[in-house]
Scaffold this motif. Sequence first.
Motif, PDB file in Angstrom:
ATOM      1  N   THR A   1      -9.168  22.825  38.886  1.00 24.38           N
ATOM      2  CA  THR A   1      -8.519  23.061  40.173  1.00 24.38           C
ATOM      3  C   THR A   1      -9.144  24.299  40.794  1.00 24.38           C
ATOM      4  O   THR A   1      -9.121  25.379  40.197  1.00 24.38           O
ATOM      5  N   ILE A   2      -9.729  24.134  41.973  1.00 23.96           N
ATOM      6  CA  ILE A   2     -10.362  25.238  42.681  1.00 23.96           C
ATOM      7  C   ILE A   2      -9.466  25.618  43.856  1.00 23.96           C
ATOM      8  O   ILE A   2      -9.197  24.790  44.734  1.00 23.96           O
ATOM      9  N   SER A   3      -8.994  26.849  43.871  1.00 25.75           N
ATOM     10  CA  SER A   3      -8.024  27.303  44.871  1.00 25.75           C
ATOM     11  C   SER A   3      -8.646  28.343  45.797  1.00 25.75           C
ATOM     12  O   SER A   3      -9.483  29.151  45.376  1.00 25.75           O
ATOM     13  N   ASN A   4      -8.199  28.324  47.050  1.00 25.05           N
ATOM     14  CA  ASN A   4      -8.701  29.239  48.071  1.00 25.05           C
ATOM     15  C   ASN A   4      -7.549  30.070  48.617  1.00 25.05           C
ATOM     16  O   ASN A   4      -6.665  29.555  49.304  1.00 25.05           O
ATOM     17  N   SER A   5      -7.561  31.366  48.317  1.00 29.52           N
ATOM     18  CA  SER A   5      -6.546  32.275  48.841  1.00 29.52           C
ATOM     19  C   SER A   5      -7.106  33.136  49.972  1.00 29.52           C
ATOM     20  O   SER A   5      -6.472  34.111  50.389  1.00 29.52           O
ATOM     21  N   GLY A   6      -8.294  32.776  50.454  1.00 31.85           N
ATOM     22  CA  GLY A   6      -8.932  33.564  51.493  1.00 31.85           C
ATOM     23  C   GLY A   6      -8.567  33.110  52.890  1.00 31.85           C
ATOM     24  O   GLY A   6      -7.664  32.291  53.095  1.00 31.85           O
ATOM     25  N   SER A   7      -9.326  33.611  53.860  1.00 29.58           N
ATOM     26  CA  SER A   7      -9.036  33.343  55.271  1.00 29.58           C
ATOM     27  C   SER A   7      -9.997  32.331  55.890  1.00 29.58           C
ATOM     28  O   SER A   7      -9.822  31.955  57.045  1.00 29.58           O
ATOM     29  N   LYS A   8     -11.018  31.894  55.128  1.00 33.07           N
ATOM     30  CA  LYS A   8     -12.000  30.930  55.634  1.00 33.07           C
ATOM     31  C   LYS A   8     -12.088  29.752  54.674  1.00 33.07           C
ATOM     32  O   LYS A   8     -11.735  29.859  53.495  1.00 33.07           O
ATOM     33  N   PRO A   9     -12.544  28.595  55.164  1.00 31.97           N
ATOM     34  CA  PRO A   9     -12.738  27.445  54.273  1.00 31.97           C
ATOM     35  C   PRO A   9     -13.702  27.799  53.137  1.00 31.97           C
ATOM     36  O   PRO A   9     -14.703  28.499  53.349  1.00 31.97           O
TER      37      PRO A   9
ATOM     38  N   ASN B   1     -20.175  17.795  50.656  1.00 33.80           N
ATOM     39  CA  ASN B   1     -19.464  18.363  51.818  1.00 33.80           C
ATOM     40  C   ASN B   1     -17.998  18.664  51.503  1.00 33.80           C
ATOM     41  O   ASN B   1     -17.096  18.375  52.292  1.00 33.80           O
ATOM     42  N   ILE B   2     -17.766  19.251  50.340  1.00 34.07           N
ATOM     43  CA  ILE B   2     -16.409  19.597  49.919  1.00 34.07           C
ATOM     44  C   ILE B   2     -16.000  20.915  50.581  1.00 34.07           C
ATOM     45  O   ILE B   2     -16.756  21.880  50.579  1.00 34.07           O
ATOM     46  N   SER B   3     -14.810  20.932  51.140  1.00 31.75           N
ATOM     47  CA  SER B   3     -14.301  22.141  51.785  1.00 31.75           C
ATOM     48  C   SER B   3     -12.837  22.332  51.397  1.00 31.75           C
ATOM     49  O   SER B   3     -12.017  21.429  51.571  1.00 31.75           O
ATOM     50  N   VAL B   4     -12.530  23.519  50.857  1.00 29.16           N
ATOM     51  CA  VAL B   4     -11.155  23.842  50.469  1.00 29.16           C
ATOM     52  C   VAL B   4     -10.568  24.747  51.538  1.00 29.16           C
ATOM     53  O   VAL B   4     -11.044  25.873  51.747  1.00 29.16           O
ATOM     54  N   PRO B   5      -9.532  24.317  52.266  1.00 29.40           N
ATOM     55  CA  PRO B   5      -9.000  25.123  53.368  1.00 29.40           C
ATOM     56  C   PRO B   5      -8.282  26.367  52.854  1.00 29.40           C
ATOM     57  O   PRO B   5      -7.865  26.420  51.681  1.00 29.40           O
TER      58      PRO B   5
END
Length: 265
Positions: A183-191, A233-237
Motif C-alpha cells: 500500500t503506497i500512501s500520499n500525505s503530501g500536497s501534490k499527486p 501512469n499511476i498517480s496517488v492523489p
Amino acid sequence: MKLLILLLGLTSLICSSLAVNNPSGCAYSFTVTQTARPDTWTQDGKVFTTYDITITNTGSTSFHPYFFIGIYADSAFDITTAWNLIEYGYTNPAHHTISVDPSQDITVDPGATWTGTGYIVGGVTTDIVLFPDSCPASPSDSSDSSSSDSSSESSNSTCASVTFNLRTTWTTDSTPYYLYDLTISNSGSKPLTVVSFTLIASADFQISQDWNLIDFGFTDPKQHPVGLRQDENISVPPGGSYTGAGLVVSGSTLDSIDVWQSNCD
C-alpha cells in the motif's frame, strides 16, 4: 530476475492451438496450452489475435500456477491487453516473458483445468515456451496472513509511505516464498507519481515476481531497491493510497521498507 531461456522443441504455429509440457526436473505434472480465437480483427493494418492460455494439472498434487511462460514471435510485438497475467518486459522485442498474476491466489487441483488468463497481440503469430525454472508453487498449509507483520518506513520522504502485508506463503523445492501486497500512501500536497524504496530483510532474499514495480537490482542481497512503474501512469492523489502493487520474494521475509525518493512534497 535472471531468466534462463531454453526452447523446448519450438516449431512454427501452424494451427490454432499449441501445447507445451512441464520442464524436466519439476515435481509437478502439467500442460500449458495456447489457443488462438478465430475472431480476429484488423486495425491500422495489423491483424489482432486473442490467445487463451489453459493450464491443466495432470498430476496428483495441487499447485499454484505461478511460473514463467515465454511468448515468441518472428518479429517485434506488444501485448496490447492481458488478463490475470504479469508481463516482465523483454530484452528482445520479439520475445516476451509473462506469468500468471500471483495476486489472484489461484490453485489448480489434480485433474483440473484453469482457463482464466490470456492476451491480445497485433501483427504477429505467437508461440509459447516454458523456461527451465517454470515449475508451479506448492500451496502452503500455513497461508494465514492474519499473523503476518506489516511495516512502513519513510526516513527520506515526508509525504510518501509504503506498507506491506504478507498475504500467503508456500514452499517449492525447499525454498519458502512470500506474497506481499503493498500500500503506497500520499500525505503530501501534490499527486504522487514517483516513489522509490528499498525492501530490507535480515537474510538474503530474491524478488521472484512483482507487479506494477520496477526492480532496480541490488548490491546487497538483504536490500533490494524498487520503484513504482512509470509506464502505467499511476498517480496517488493527496491523502489517497494505491494498492495495486505487490511482489513475491523467496528466501526470507521482509523486515522493513525505506522510502528514499518521492515527488509528492
